[in-house]
Design a protein around this motif. Sequence first.
Motif, PDB file in Angstrom:
ATOM      1  N   ARG A 324     -30.886 -34.809 -45.599  1.00 42.78           N
ATOM      2  CA  ARG A 324     -32.114 -35.519 -46.499  1.00 42.78           C
ATOM      3  C   ARG A 324     -31.209 -36.688 -46.888  1.00 42.78           C
ATOM      4  N   ARG A 325     -32.171 -37.872 -46.992  1.00 40.67           N
ATOM      5  CA  ARG A 325     -31.463 -38.933 -47.612  1.00 40.67           C
ATOM      6  C   ARG A 325     -32.319 -39.292 -48.917  1.00 40.67           C
ATOM      7  N   PHE A 326     -31.511 -39.779 -49.640  1.00 44.72           N
ATOM      8  CA  PHE A 326     -32.232 -40.071 -51.094  1.00 44.72           C
ATOM      9  C   PHE A 326     -31.441 -41.614 -51.404  1.00 44.72           C
ATOM     10  N   ASN A 332     -26.804 -50.441 -61.881  1.00 40.52           N
ATOM     11  CA  ASN A 332     -27.612 -51.502 -61.034  1.00 40.52           C
ATOM     12  C   ASN A 332     -27.401 -51.708 -59.754  1.00 40.52           C
ATOM     13  N   LYS A 333     -26.604 -50.484 -59.185  1.00 36.64           N
ATOM     14  CA  LYS A 333     -26.396 -50.499 -57.487  1.00 36.64           C
ATOM     15  C   LYS A 333     -27.342 -49.419 -57.109  1.00 36.64           C
ATOM     16  N   SER A 334     -27.405 -49.713 -55.697  1.00 33.65           N
ATOM     17  CA  SER A 334     -28.413 -48.688 -54.918  1.00 33.65           C
ATOM     18  C   SER A 334     -27.551 -47.961 -54.055  1.00 33.65           C
ATOM     19  N   PHE A 335     -27.465 -46.910 -54.006  1.00 38.78           N
ATOM     20  CA  PHE A 335     -26.681 -45.851 -53.087  1.00 38.78           C
ATOM     21  C   PHE A 335     -27.714 -44.944 -52.175  1.00 38.78           C
TER      22      PHE A 335
END
Lengths: 342, 232
Positions: A324-326, A332-335
């Motif tokens: 599963r990916r989240f 302020n960063k997207s992972f």
Amino acid sequence: MGSMKILKAGMFSTIQDRGRFGHQAKGISVSGAMDQISFKLANILVGNDENMTCIEMTIKGDKILFESDSLIALTGSDMDFKINGCRVNINRTLFVNRGDVLESSFSTTNKLAYMSVRGGLVVDNIMGSSSTFLRAAIGGHEGRKLMDGDLLSYPQLEVSMSKTPEVSLEIIDMIYSPRKIRFSYGNEKDRFTEKGVDTFLNSIYTIQNDSDRMGYRFSGDAVEHATDGDIISGGINFGSIQIPGNGQPIVMMADRQTTGGYTKIGQVIQADLPLLSQKKPQETVEFEAVTVDHAIAAWKKVNSTIKEWKNSLDYGYYKINEVRRFNLGFNNKSFNVKVVEV
Amino acid sequence: MKSKIMVISDSSIIIEYPPSISEEINNNIRSVVKEIKNSLSDQIVDIIPAYHNIIIGYDCLEVDPSELCEKISGLVSGIEKSGTEDREIVEIPVCYEEPYGLDMDDVCEIHNITKEELIRKHTEPEYLVYMIGFTPGFPYLGGMDESLATPRKKEPRSKIPAGSVGIAGSQTGVYPIASPGGWQIIGRTPLKLFDPYRDNPVMIEAGQYIKYKSISAEEYERIEKSLEVQNG
């Protein structure tokens, strides 16, 4: 089908499997991986059958864009491999995601690197093998070395691993520890004088620059023949040590022609072919005579040690659809996070 | 026929006959190879028959070479026939004209004969294919008219086109694939001796006889075109 793109081809990269056997009576060379052990280890690391199709890189590796997720392994030679700029280890399973770029530079130690990909590269099977045989322009990718822009296919990744197996140091030491190259005398020893055999056993030979997948040429003290260096043409093997009239040895390698007309002092034992194949031009070699029984025992030891290691491996397999990916935001960063049930 | 069987390495066994180029020995070798392929194919990796010996590849992880030698010895001792009963002749059309016979004029000059005479002498014999080696499908032939023996070129060509027919010393042969070489080229065949995509990639086998047949340049082109059509 997954794919990878050769962004910048290395010095000399070809697609190889174990080799094309059973057609030598028709003059078809065996070809296949020069270093059969590193080739095999690369496949084992990604959970492949041991004979699946790999890339063999020579001295300087390729720059490759992976256009689909996969598992890969690099073995044999450390060519300063980086994925997206981060240094990665050889002899260990690696994950690559879509968009990842593998970079490589000049090898500092061994000559040949093998890159396996989970499921093996998908190329045409010609006469029972996918190996590139350059002189006949068959096998591999269009029968030639890899070039900028080439696209190579591999199966879609269905099963991944939660573990990243690593080749044991014991195996690496056993295969590549510096030593003399062992060979067994064949049936033509009496074509050389006693002095000639002595010379061969006690001299240091340097690998010449014109050595290639067909044969490694050496220069050093000339080996003296009883009469001359020519025989009626006959079959030759991987590792056959030909001594032509000039007394300078040539060891026949993966792309060797099927027959030859020069006297042979012996044949390099299978257990030492990986070590020899990994030597670059200008490196030196000394030869040591052993019995065929010794040669067989050494090869059995190599193979049983690898088998033992292989049987002990825990890949931690899981099916890709269990991932599963989240997307998580943090500072302020997207992972992009993968969660795997194991 | 007297032979010696010996384990020569951790991957190969040799069957050796007296070191000479003779049709009798060569015929015997073919019978032995056939027998080994029939009876022991599951125990061998590869087999390379040559003029006066046979190399047999084995996998020492699977097979004990001494035991394999004994089995081979049993097979070999039972074989005595020379197998010359039925000659299988393969006709190879060759155009000896320009632009295919690159060294034709030189060779005629060396022997001080006319082109017609050279073609007659070259097309007359049935050449035994002693072995295939060197490159895919390259036939080692015996039986050339000794008066045609010609030294190799001093400067080897970097590329001899596939199908080229040449002379080197007292040997004559045909190049299945383009390769460098020093042979004196006297003609070319439009046939593809090696085609990896054909069911039988190599056209000629050891033990067959080759007979060259002189054809015109028009005929050459016609055959070449018809082969192209067949291969799509």
